[in-house]
Design a protein around this motif. Structure first.
Motif, PDB file in Angstrom:
ATOM      1  N   THR A 235       0.843  -1.206   0.000  1.00  0.00           N
ATOM      2  CA  THR A 235       0.000   0.000   0.000  1.00  0.00           C
ATOM      3  C   THR A 235       0.878   1.256   0.000  1.00  0.00           C
ATOM      4  OG1 THR A 235      -0.041  -0.116   2.403  1.00  0.00           O
ATOM      5  CG2 THR A 235      -1.977  -0.936   1.276  1.00  0.00           C
ATOM      6  N   PRO A 236       0.353   2.334  -0.562  1.00  0.00           N
ATOM      7  CA  PRO A 236       1.083   3.603  -0.444  1.00  0.00           C
ATOM      8  C   PRO A 236       0.758   4.231   0.918  1.00  0.00           C
ATOM      9  CG  PRO A 236      -0.867   3.904  -1.804  1.00  0.00           C
ATOM     10  CD  PRO A 236      -0.877   2.468  -1.361  1.00  0.00           C
ATOM     11  N   VAL A 237       1.760   4.782   1.571  1.00  0.00           N
ATOM     12  CA  VAL A 237       1.467   5.440   2.855  1.00  0.00           C
ATOM     13  C   VAL A 237       1.736   6.945   2.788  1.00  0.00           C
ATOM     14  CG1 VAL A 237       1.656   3.465   4.406  1.00  0.00           C
ATOM     15  CG2 VAL A 237       3.714   4.644   3.729  1.00  0.00           C
ATOM     16  N   GLU A 238       2.442   7.372   1.764  1.00  0.00           N
ATOM     17  CA  GLU A 238       2.725   8.810   1.630  1.00  0.00           C
ATOM     18  C   GLU A 238       2.929   9.106   0.140  1.00  0.00           C
ATOM     19  OE1 GLU A 238       5.513  10.371   4.798  1.00  0.00           O
ATOM     20  OE2 GLU A 238       6.519  10.973   2.947  1.00  0.00           O
ATOM     21  N   ILE A 239       2.328  10.189  -0.325  1.00  0.00           N
ATOM     22  CA  ILE A 239       2.468  10.558  -1.739  1.00  0.00           C
ATOM     23  C   ILE A 239       2.898  12.020  -1.790  1.00  0.00           C
ATOM     24  CG2 ILE A 239       1.229  10.861  -3.928  1.00  0.00           C
ATOM     25  CD1 ILE A 239      -0.688   8.631  -3.019  1.00  0.00           C
ATOM     26  N   THR A 240       4.059  12.286  -2.376  1.00  0.00           N
ATOM     27  CA  THR A 240       4.564  13.662  -2.426  1.00  0.00           C
ATOM     28  C   THR A 240       4.915  14.017  -3.863  1.00  0.00           C
ATOM     29  OG1 THR A 240       5.786  12.954  -0.468  1.00  0.00           O
ATOM     30  CG2 THR A 240       6.093  15.229  -1.132  1.00  0.00           C
ATOM     31  N   GLU A 241       4.337  15.105  -4.322  1.00  0.00           N
ATOM     32  CA  GLU A 241       4.637  15.493  -5.703  1.00  0.00           C
ATOM     33  C   GLU A 241       5.780  16.491  -5.743  1.00  0.00           C
ATOM     34  OE1 GLU A 241       1.263  16.180  -8.160  1.00  0.00           O
ATOM     35  OE2 GLU A 241       2.498  16.966  -9.789  1.00  0.00           O
TER      36      GLU A 241
ATOM     37  N   ALA B 188       8.939  18.423  -8.566  1.00  0.00           N
ATOM     38  CA  ALA B 188       8.957  19.098  -9.858  1.00  0.00           C
ATOM     39  C   ALA B 188       8.824  18.109 -11.015  1.00  0.00           C
ATOM     40  CB  ALA B 188      10.243  19.896  -9.988  1.00  0.00           C
ATOM     41  N   GLY B 189       9.552  16.997 -10.930  1.00  0.00           N
ATOM     42  CA  GLY B 189       9.588  16.099 -12.095  1.00  0.00           C
ATOM     43  C   GLY B 189       8.805  14.816 -11.931  1.00  0.00           C
ATOM     44  N   GLY B 190       8.140  14.609 -10.814  1.00  0.00           N
ATOM     45  CA  GLY B 190       7.436  13.337 -10.639  1.00  0.00           C
ATOM     46  C   GLY B 190       6.774  13.237  -9.281  1.00  0.00           C
ATOM     47  N   VAL B 191       6.326  12.016  -8.963  1.00  0.00           N
ATOM     48  CA  VAL B 191       5.684  11.787  -7.663  1.00  0.00           C
ATOM     49  C   VAL B 191       6.532  10.772  -6.897  1.00  0.00           C
ATOM     50  CG1 VAL B 191       3.412  11.499  -6.592  1.00  0.00           C
ATOM     51  CG2 VAL B 191       3.587  11.595  -9.075  1.00  0.00           C
ATOM     52  N   ARG B 192       6.841  11.106  -5.658  1.00  0.00           N
ATOM     53  CA  ARG B 192       7.585  10.175  -4.801  1.00  0.00           C
ATOM     54  C   ARG B 192       6.575   9.517  -3.865  1.00  0.00           C
ATOM     55  NH1 ARG B 192      13.539  11.240  -2.940  1.00  0.00           N
ATOM     56  NH2 ARG B 192      13.635  10.821  -5.165  1.00  0.00           N
ATOM     57  N   VAL B 193       6.576   8.175  -3.880  1.00  0.00           N
ATOM     58  CA  VAL B 193       5.595   7.438  -3.081  1.00  0.00           C
ATOM     59  C   VAL B 193       6.326   6.571  -2.066  1.00  0.00           C
ATOM     60  CG1 VAL B 193       3.602   5.879  -3.149  1.00  0.00           C
ATOM     61  CG2 VAL B 193       4.072   7.361  -5.106  1.00  0.00           C
ATOM     62  N   LEU B 194       5.857   6.662  -0.821  1.00  0.00           N
ATOM     63  CA  LEU B 194       6.370   5.766   0.213  1.00  0.00           C
ATOM     64  C   LEU B 194       5.444   4.557   0.242  1.00  0.00           C
ATOM     65  CD1 LEU B 194       8.349   5.265   2.597  1.00  0.00           C
ATOM     66  CD2 LEU B 194       6.687   6.450   4.064  1.00  0.00           C
ATOM     67  N   LEU B 195       6.009   3.390  -0.066  1.00  0.00           N
ATOM     68  CA  LEU B 195       5.203   2.161  -0.132  1.00  0.00           C
ATOM     69  C   LEU B 195       5.526   1.257   1.048  1.00  0.00           C
ATOM     70  CD1 LEU B 195       5.735   1.623  -3.943  1.00  0.00           C
ATOM     71  CD2 LEU B 195       3.501   1.935  -2.874  1.00  0.00           C
ATOM     72  N   GLU B 196       4.516   0.517   1.479  1.00  0.00           N
ATOM     73  CA  GLU B 196       4.734  -0.413   2.592  1.00  0.00           C
ATOM     74  C   GLU B 196       4.342  -1.830   2.180  1.00  0.00           C
ATOM     75  OE1 GLU B 196       3.959   0.475   6.958  1.00  0.00           O
ATOM     76  OE2 GLU B 196       2.294  -0.871   6.465  1.00  0.00           O
ATOM     77  N   ASP B 197       5.262  -2.752   2.435  1.00  0.00           N
ATOM     78  CA  ASP B 197       4.991  -4.173   2.183  1.00  0.00           C
ATOM     79  C   ASP B 197       4.444  -4.773   3.481  1.00  0.00           C
ATOM     80  OD1 ASP B 197       5.299  -6.981   2.148  1.00  0.00           O
ATOM     81  OD2 ASP B 197       6.802  -6.834   0.556  1.00  0.00           O
ATOM     82  N   ALA B 198       3.153  -5.172   3.442  1.00  0.00           N
ATOM     83  CA  ALA B 198       2.523  -5.651   4.686  1.00  0.00           C
ATOM     84  C   ALA B 198       3.135  -6.955   5.173  1.00  0.00           C
ATOM     85  CB  ALA B 198       1.023  -5.844   4.462  1.00  0.00           C
ATOM     86  N   GLY B 199       3.673  -7.747   4.246  1.00  0.00           N
ATOM     87  CA  GLY B 199       4.270  -9.024   4.628  1.00  0.00           C
ATOM     88  C   GLY B 199       5.517  -8.842   5.478  1.00  0.00           C
TER      89      GLY B 199
END
Ligand SMILES: Cc1cc2nc3c(=O)[nH]c(=O)nc-3n(C[C@H](O)[C@H](O)[C@H](O)COP(=O)(O)OP(=O)(O)OC[C@H]3O[C@@H](n4cnc5c(N)ncnc54)[C@H](O)[C@@H]3O)c2cc1C
Length: 406
Positions: free
Chosen positions: A130-136, A138-149
């Motif tokens: 799941t994504p836990v943080e989404i930050t836009e 200048a050139g893209g979107v940085r997503v913090l993802l979490e692996d539940a396993g």
């Protein structure tokens, strides 16, 4: 360099968008909260636009439909308060081209579509993620993802994030704001599941309607599968919906009707359906479906709810259209998203409005509405069933004469 998109949600909207993106030359990566791809699911009416969108996405050949064959006299029944059944206009009877499927049938077809077939690469799917943080930036979107396993968190950059994570979308919450800003409360509940067995004394493919003011129970017959149950009731007590077991809540909602054989069979079957859906009914209304490099599709963006019976069709169409817009405007994401929304929104608005009228068909708000709706449907049924009976006789005669031909 191919552009990369993160698609959140492995449902109909997410997989449709992923196929659309891949066709537009993008590399989609799907993350799904569940640890396994879901199968089965409830009964779905697919409208012709949905079937057309499936064809546009190249998955029509994988789509298994389950429309029962019409029988003289009809195979849809309405049951009154004394338990008497009478033929009623079935939703599949009118010449509207509706397809009867399980949600899992559409998802299975899309799954084949996102899997590599030699000509196109398989779409990468990460389960339990799941994504836990989404930050836009200048050139893209940085997503913090979490692996539940593993519990591991990691950051990854994308050119676009597609939120296809359903009515209570977490992407929407993170990027657009709280649910309360977008969810409208319909003061009604839904419970849906697959029956193990048809209601006794009915044919396996029969559909049965028990409709009373403010509460209704539908059994949808299928050609090659046990029927599905769909229960709905109007209520003011939405905040308490998850207080206590859902089975008890549904039994309370239908109290006083347990003596009716159809109601008793369906309620008893619910006890043996642990994977039933039980939820409150809402619509999602957003003034805009995208913000910078984040776009929402399907129920996350425009949930029209179960009464509209258009959610799957619009999700397929939305995903296919997103791909087309990105292909037509390869150099400018903002222009592509504007064009996509401008093309789709009038259709979504029209379908969303129709849900209130359809709701009265599924669960009348009062006794006068119940009488009016059944009177109008009976008039239509006579004409439609006369036509279907004539078609049935013509087809049966043609089959008999071809069988006896030398
Ligand atoms: C009882 C019922 C009957 C219906 N009947 C019809 C019908 O007859 N006709 C019709 O066209 N439509 C019908 N619909 C609507 C239709 O099922 C939906 O509109 C359709 O499935 C599209 O859903 P979606 O992909 O947008 O969202 P969903 O089906 O909700 O899928 C969202 C996916 O995202 C995943 N997810 C959620 N949160 C996260 C997260 N944080 N991170 C990663 N993944 C996440 C979920 O696990 C899920 O796999 C019905 C719906 C219901 C409930």
């Amino acid at each position: 360099m191919r552009k990369r998109a993160l698609v959140v949600g492995l449902g109909i909207a997410g997989m449709s968008a992923a196929i659309g993106l891949r066709r537009a030359g993008w590399t989609p990566v799907i993350v799904e909260r569940a640890a396994e791809r879901r199968t089965g699911g409830y009964y779905i009416f697919m409208f012709p636009e949905g079937v057309q969108a499936a064809a546009d996405l190249g998955i029509a050949d994988h789509l298994h439909t389950r429309n029962p064959e019409w029988r003289p006299g009809g195979n849809s029944w309405s049951v009154d308060r004394r338990g008497r059944r009478k033929p009623v206009l079935g939703l599949l009877d009118a010449p509207s081209g509706l397809a009867a499927v399980l949600r899992g049938d559409i998802e299975a077809a899309l799954w084949q579509g996102i899997s590599g077939d030699g000509t196109e690469d398989a779409v990468e799917v990460r389960l339990a993620t799941t994504p836990v943080e989404i930050t836009e930036g200048a050139g893209g979107v940085r997503v913090l993802l979490e692996d539940a396993g593993t519990g591991k968190r990691y950051r990854e950059d994308f050119d676009l994030v597609v939120g296809a994570d359903g009515m209570r979308s977490s992407v929407r919450r993170m990027v657009f704001g709280p649910d309360d800003d977008y969810l409208t409360n319909w003061k009604a509940m839904i419970c849906a599941f697959q029956l193990k067995e048809q209601v006794p004394s009915y044919e396996a493919s029969d559909s049965i309607i028990v409709s009373r003011p403010k509460r209704a129970m539908w059994v949808f017959g299928l050609a090659d599968h046990a029927p599905c149950a769909w229960l709905t009731y109007r209520t003011k007590d939405i905040p308490d919906r998850f207080a206590g077991p859902s089975i008890e809540q549904v039994r309370t909602a239908f109290s006083g009707m347990e003596g009716e054989p159809v109601v008793r069979h369906v309620l008893d079957s619910l006890e043996q359906a642990p994977d039933h859906v039980f939820d409150s009914i809402h619509q999602v209304k957003m003034p805009r479906w995208s913000k910078g490099r984040v776009v929402l599709v399907g129920d996350a963006a425009w949930c029209m709810n179960t009464y509209s019976a258009m959610g799957s069709s619009s999700s397929l169409r939305g995903g296919a259209a997103l791909g087309v817009a990105l292909q037509e405007h390869p150099g400018d994401l903002a222009v592509a998203l504007d064009a996509w929304e401008a093309g789709l929104r009038p259709y979504i608005t029209k379908q969303r409005r129709s849900a209130r009228v359809k709701q009265q068909r599924f669960v009348p708000s009062s006794r006068p509405v119940e009488v009016l709706v059944s009177g109008v449907l009976e008039l239509i049924r006579r004409g439609v069933h006369r036509r279907l009976a004539a078609e049935y006789t013509t087809a049966a005669t043609a089959t008999a004469s071809s069988a006896t031909a030398p």
